[in-house]
Design a protein around this motif. Sequence first.
Motif, PDB file in Angstrom:
ATOM      1  N   SER A 255      65.319  47.137   4.888  1.00  0.00           N
ATOM      2  CA  SER A 255      65.767  47.527   6.458  1.00  0.00           C
ATOM      3  C   SER A 255      67.402  47.816   6.065  1.00  0.00           C
ATOM      4  O   SER A 255      67.744  47.982   5.399  1.00  0.00           O
ATOM      5  N   VAL A 256      67.235  50.047   6.414  1.00  0.00           N
ATOM      6  CA  VAL A 256      67.918  50.405   6.236  1.00  0.00           C
ATOM      7  C   VAL A 256      68.960  51.123   7.341  1.00  0.00           C
ATOM      8  O   VAL A 256      68.579  51.435   8.006  1.00  0.00           O
ATOM      9  N   PHE A 257      70.697  50.912   6.981  1.00  0.00           N
ATOM     10  CA  PHE A 257      71.201  51.305   8.065  1.00  0.00           C
ATOM     11  C   PHE A 257      71.779  52.326   7.517  1.00  0.00           C
ATOM     12  O   PHE A 257      72.598  52.676   6.667  1.00  0.00           O
ATOM     13  N   ILE A 258      71.513  53.123   8.433  1.00  0.00           N
ATOM     14  CA  ILE A 258      72.034  55.061   7.802  1.00  0.00           C
ATOM     15  C   ILE A 258      73.089  55.368   9.028  1.00  0.00           C
ATOM     16  O   ILE A 258      72.370  55.799  10.040  1.00  0.00           O
ATOM     17  N   ALA A 259      73.976  55.587   8.523  1.00  0.00           N
ATOM     18  CA  ALA A 259      75.037  55.897   9.771  1.00  0.00           C
ATOM     19  C   ALA A 259      76.233  57.705   8.985  1.00  0.00           C
ATOM     20  O   ALA A 259      76.213  57.566   8.095  1.00  0.00           O
TER      21      ALA A 259
END
Length: 287
Positions: A255-259
């Motif tokens: 699970s990756v958080f891409i900002a």
Amino acid sequence: MKTRFQFIVTVLAFLFVCTISAQTKTPKLENSLLWEVSGKGLQKSSYLYGTIHMICSKDYFLSEKAKSAFEKSDKLFLEINLTDPNEMSQMQQLAMGKEPLSKKLTPEQLAKLDSILKKSTGMSVQQVDSFSLLTVLSLISIKSFGCTDLKFYEMEFSDTAKKRNVPIAGLESVKSQFEILENAYSNDEMLTLLEESTAEETVELVDAYKNENIEAMYAVSTDKRFTSEKTKKQILDNRNLNWVKQIPELIKQNSVFIAVGAAHLGGEYGVINLLRKEGYTVKPVMN
């Protein structure tokens, strides 16, 4: 160190959001800065988050839904990994011009720049002679916010990730980003950007951001007076396409958080639409 970091971030921050020219041909996006990416065999959902990069402290916010998604993520991806000392060093070097502005610009262009600087910052062209035009643009963009206590979303995410021992990485390098931005504009086009950077536009952009209105931010960021189709492709479309080539492998197992800048999410070649074309389910997280 923190002050130096903040200055370096602003070298690019204004450009990420406010110099995009494109017309969306896709269905209207819901008002949400946070988007969940699932489907296509993914074991876990990943998240896209649109930032404004920098904002006055009084206007800064991070919703509970964004905090929750970030806490569930195994890795943080930003446009550039500004926690990497090598990237920081590279950015400091690139913030300075390859040659003095007094040699780079014509007398007429220098006079115009001097007038813009005195009006917007109280500085003279002599004071910024060793900087690149991108750096000068960042200085003017800072002034357009009308405050001295700016907060940086990338810094906040990075600090939180480090506290949680969450790995941080970048979708592109500082060097590649500078090359893209410097090659996208002629000197005259850059001077027009400097001239058109106003506090009113910044207020409108911040209001749209606080309402999580990606479509409104996209509209504020669109102005064909100073951005050609060629420039739009260089600073927006091509970068989005490159990111979307990377993302499937990044989100395959974790699970990756891409900002990234919120303006990169909207439009026909926005990250949301491109991921949908790849077969992923990309939906707004509303609460």
